[in-house]
Each structure stands twice: as structure tokens, then as C-alpha cells.
Enzyme design. Structure first.
Site, short mmCIF file in Angstrom:
data_model
loop_
_atom_site.label_atom_id
_atom_site.label_comp_id
_atom_site.label_asym_id
_atom_site.label_seq_id
_atom_site.Cartn_x
_atom_site.Cartn_y
_atom_site.Cartn_z
N VAL A 26 0.85 -1.20 0.00
CA VAL A 26 0.00 0.00 0.00
C VAL A 26 0.88 1.24 0.00
O VAL A 26 0.66 2.19 -0.77
CB VAL A 26 -0.96 0.00 1.20
CG1 VAL A 26 -1.71 1.33 1.28
CG2 VAL A 26 -1.94 -1.15 1.10
N PRO A 46 9.16 -0.94 10.50
CA PRO A 46 10.40 -1.67 10.78
C PRO A 46 11.00 -2.30 9.54
O PRO A 46 12.22 -2.42 9.42
CB PRO A 46 9.96 -2.73 11.79
CG PRO A 46 8.49 -2.87 11.59
CD PRO A 46 7.99 -1.53 11.15
N ASP A 201 0.77 10.55 -44.06
CA ASP A 201 1.44 9.61 -44.94
C ASP A 201 0.49 8.48 -45.33
O ASP A 201 -0.47 8.18 -44.61
CB ASP A 201 2.66 8.99 -44.24
CG ASP A 201 3.88 9.88 -44.31
OD1 ASP A 201 3.85 10.86 -45.07
OD2 ASP A 201 4.87 9.59 -43.60
N LYS A 223 3.47 8.68 -50.33
CA LYS A 223 4.64 8.35 -51.14
C LYS A 223 4.51 6.87 -51.51
O LYS A 223 4.76 5.98 -50.71
CB LYS A 223 5.95 8.58 -50.38
CG LYS A 223 6.31 10.05 -50.17
CD LYS A 223 7.67 10.15 -49.51
CE LYS A 223 8.16 11.58 -49.44
NZ LYS A 223 7.37 12.39 -48.50
N GLY A 255 5.37 4.54 -38.32
CA GLY A 255 6.56 4.23 -37.54
C GLY A 255 6.97 5.37 -36.64
O GLY A 255 6.16 5.96 -35.94
N ASP A 256 8.25 5.70 -36.65
CA ASP A 256 8.80 6.79 -35.86
C ASP A 256 9.28 7.88 -36.81
O ASP A 256 9.87 7.58 -37.86
CB ASP A 256 9.97 6.29 -35.01
CG ASP A 256 10.57 7.39 -34.15
OD1 ASP A 256 10.13 7.52 -33.00
OD2 ASP A 256 11.45 8.11 -34.64
N GLY A 367 2.73 -5.65 -41.96
CA GLY A 367 2.67 -6.07 -40.56
C GLY A 367 1.68 -5.27 -39.74
O GLY A 367 1.55 -4.07 -39.91
#
Length: 436
Positions: A26, A46, A201, A223, A255-256, A367
Site C-alpha cells: 500500500v 520496521p 502519410d 509516397k 513508424g517513428d 505487418g
């Protein structure tokens, strides 16, 4: 007598003494929020869990390594009784009552003078959900579910709420992930929901565009490999023009943004024009698409490294910046993006520089999409298999022993394409634009 509802209030605890009695799970859950609020926390226990002990050793709070004793709540503003001994918790609650200190009791909420709400945060807003009065307290899991729904709605923009501050014009470069709309980040989805203009994109999570309000302008920045494409200069110009017109612009990429996504080119252009740029990283297809079909890019005892390479320029081309001979000598995993057209030439180069001919290869097309499929081969047969099976962009190609590690691994050079991976489903969307 009917139960009266709790009165909700936010405590400002910065610099104020808070006493937590008990060092178990907790306390482990409550301490981070108290510390984030700037409280001067004293923990009395303790023993503690390893995580709590590590926080104490890092100097995040004061740890009194002993049992609770009368007087521990002196000068406290707030207390939490969180031991596994009801008698101790009762004593803490009694002292808190005597000293007029609000006290949460973990084992008996009805005996406490304060309740800890189910709390979440989203972009500067704190959501706290308490059980209502007039009946038994609701199951904490139900309260947490209400909190989660509100926070998720605020985070991804599906719950509309008036903005407390004016919208800042500028451009957000948002990585949309590998294609499945559920794999975009929470921040990316929120910015998308708040946009005036979206420059999208072809292989970003296009299903999300259907959720945009009617007033949002969507610009197609597709593209198509070896086909129609919006010139990068035109994309840059569109971003600049809309941002300078005072609009909130999202550049939605697959993606990135910075993994073969030309994100830095766009960021540099915008910075040169004095436009504020926000970069929201995305899940790169280089690791997520293999994972979607059960291929880990690293695995203990198999691969301690992985290299991500663009294959849009073949080996031997004067424009190539890739050292294929060095890659052939590596023992780890090779992940290739934009390599479908040149996989035959790439395989030949790797073989010529010493990579074993029986090295496993997996080609994952589209994918995380409903149309996802996986074609397995070896380095010696990769080019031929890609032609036979009609592998087309977008696809991620994985070379290395990790291909045969996962439960969904296909044969090294079987006669047919392996079935779609477990991530494929009816709600999946196009993959990242780096998987060509």
C-alpha cells in the site's frame, strides 16, 4: 441514517509533513504520488518492500525504521495507516482524530476520516473518482474503471473537454506506429484529435483519420514506392503555410518520425521558419512488426545486437552509405526497411562477404494489418522467394537466427508463405511508411 457523501477536496502538500505508517505494498503504491506532490514524507515501519527501501536509500523520504508509536503524527498534515495489523492502524487513526489530522486507513475505509480516490492524470488535468454516498461504497475496481475511461478519453481526444488555455499554433511530428491504430501513442492520438490540419502519410494509421471532426483538413502526403508521391518540398511548404496561418498541424507519419521518416528534414525546415515543433516518437516498425509475428530482434544466447538498415539503395550503388561487408560479419540480427525491391542484390552481397547461406530470413508484409503475411526463406533463397510469393512493400525483412526462435517461426525455405501473424485482425490498419 443514510450515508452522507464524501466532500472532495485537493490537498496541497508541498513542503508539508505527511506520515505513512507501514512499508508494504500500500505504501509502495501511495508514496510516488505523495512525493510528486512535494510532500515532506516520513515513513514509519520496521521493514519495507524492496522498492520502498530503494526509494528511501535514494533519499526521497525519511524512513524511521521502527514500529509506530504515539506522537508520530505531531505536526503532520496528512497520514496514511497502512500496516497489516488492525490494532496499529486503529491507534494511528485515533491519534489522527485527536490531532485533527486527515487520515486514510487502508484496512477499514469506514473508520478513516479521508479516502484515497482512484486518481489519474492527463495533460495537466487530475481526475479523482470517489464513491458516492447513500449506500455501500462501490468496488474500488469499478471506481478505477471509471477513472481509466475518463483519463483515456481525455488522453486520446475521444472525450471532448473545453481547453483551459489557448491552442498554440505549430507542428507536431507524430509517429503513428506500425499501422494498427491501437499502436499509436496516447500523446499522438490526443494531438491528432486537437489538430486543425493533418498532413498524413499513406502508411500511417489511416483508420484514425475517420475519427477526425469534419472541420479538420486532411492533406494526402502519400509516397507510393516507385509511383506517385508528394514531393518533400511540397510537404514542407504545406506544413509551414498552415502553421504560419495560426493552425495546429499534425504531420502524421508511419513508424517513428526519425527512423527513415525524414522527420528531421521537416523539423529543420520548420525551425528555420521560426515555427514551434513538437516531436512525438512512435513505435518503429523495425522492432514492432517482427514482434507482431513472434520474432524477437534480440534473444538471450542467440542475438545480442540488432542493426536497422535502409535497403532502398542496392549494394554497389554510388549513393549507398551502408557498409555491407561489415554487416555480413556481424553475428546479430539485421532488420531491413524499404528493401523489397533490392532483397536479391542485398542477399548476394551478404553472402559474398561471408554471411552463411542458410541464415534464416523472414519477410513480413503489411505487418499489424489485416492483410499481414509472413514469407520465410534463407539468405540463399530470399530473392527468389520474394519474387515467387509476390512480396511487395510495405515489408520488414529480418535476417538472423532469431527468425527461428518464436513460436510462429516458419520453415527456413518452405514451399509457401507462412500464415498471418497473431497481430492481424479486422481492425488493423496500414503499416509504417518505412517498411517498403
Amino acid at each position: 441514517m443514510p450515508e452522507t457523501p464524501a466532500y472532495p477536496v485537493g490537498l496541497r502538500l508541498a513542503g508539508r509533513r505527511v506520515v505513512v505508517v507501514g512499508g508494504g505494498t500500500v505504501a509502495q503504491r501511495r508514496l510516488p504520488a505523495l512525493l510528486a506532490a512535494g510532500a515532506d514524507v516520513v515513513l514509519v515501519a520496521p521493514v519495507t518492500t524492496p522498492a520502498v527501501e530503494a526509494m528511501a536509500e535514494a533519499g526521497e523520504f525519511t524512513w524511521e525504521r521502527r514500529a509506530y508509536q504515539e506522537g508520530d503524527l505531531e505536526a503532520a498534515w496528512y497520514a496514511i495507516a497502512a500496516t497489516d495489523e488492525p490494532a496499529v492502524n486503529a491507534a494511528v487513526t485515533a491519534e489522527a482524530e485527536a490531532r485533527r489530522v486527515w487520515c486514510v486507513r487502508s484496512d477499514d475505509a469506514e473508520a478513516a476520516t479521508a479516502w484515497t480516490p482512484a486518481t489519474g492524470r492527463s495533460e495537466g488535468v487530475t481526475v479523482a473518482v470517489l464513491s458516492g454516498g447513500g449506500g455501500p461504497r462501490r468496488d474500488p475496481r469499478a471506481l478505477a474503471a471509471v477513472r481509466d475511461a475518463i483519463v483515456a478519453g481525455l488522453g486520446d481526444g475521444t472525450l471532448s473537454a473545453p481547453r483551459g488555455r489557448p491552442r498554440t499554433p505549430g507542428v507536431a511530428l507524430v509517429g503513428g506506429g506500425p499501422g494498427d491504430p491501437d499502436l499509436i501513442t496516447v500523446r499522438g492520438r490526443r494531438l491528432l484529435a486537437e489538430a486543425d490540419v493533418v498532413v498524413a502519410d499513406r502508411l500511417g494509421p489511416r483508420d484514425l483519420l475517420d475519427e477526425l471532426p469534419p472541420h479538420v483538413e486532411v492533406i494526402d502526403a502519400a509516397k507510393i514506392p516507385y509511383g506517385r508521391a508528394m514531393a518533400q518540398e511540397a510537404i514542407n511548404q504545406a506544413l509551414v503555410e498552415h502553421a504560419k496561418a495560426g493552425r495546429s498541424v499534425v504531420r502524421l507519419k508511419g513508424g517513428d518520425p526519425f527512423v527513415f521518416g525524414r522527420g528531421m528534414e521537416e523539423a529543420q525546415q520548420l525551425a528555420a521558419e521560426g515555427i514551434e515543433v513538437t516531436v512525438v516518437p512512435g513505435i518503429s516498425s523495425s522492432v514492432s512488426v517482427p514482434a507482431a509475428v513472434g520474432i524477437p530482434v534480440t534473444h538471450r544466447g542467440v542475438a545480442h545486437e540488432f542493426t536497422v538498415v535502409s535497403g532502398h539503395v542496392p549494394p554497389g550503388d554510388a549513393r549507398s552509405l551502408v557498409d555491407w561487408s561489415a554487416l555480413a560479419r556481424l553475428r546479430g540480427t539485421l532488420v531491413m526497411l524499404m528493401a523489397v525491391e533490392n532483397i536479391g542484390a542485398i542477399a548476394e552481397a551478404l553472402l559474398a562477404h561471408g554471411r552463411p547461406a542458410d541464415t534464416p530470413v523472414a519477410m513480413i508484409q503489411e505487418g499489424t494489418m489485416a492483410t499481414e503475411r509472413r514469407v520465410d526463406a534463407t539468405l540463399a533463397t530470399a530473392g527468389e522467394r520474394a519474387r515467387e510469393q509476390g512480396v511487395r512493400p510495405p515489408a520488414v525483412i529480418v535476417v538472423g537466427d532469431v527468425v527461428t526462435v518464436g513460436p510462429a517461426a516458419g520453415p527456413g525455405a518452405g514451399p509457401a508463405a507462412a500464415p498471418a501473424g497473431p497481430a492481424a485482425g479486422p481492425d488493423a490498419a496500414p503499416a509504417a511508411d518505412t517498411r517498403q
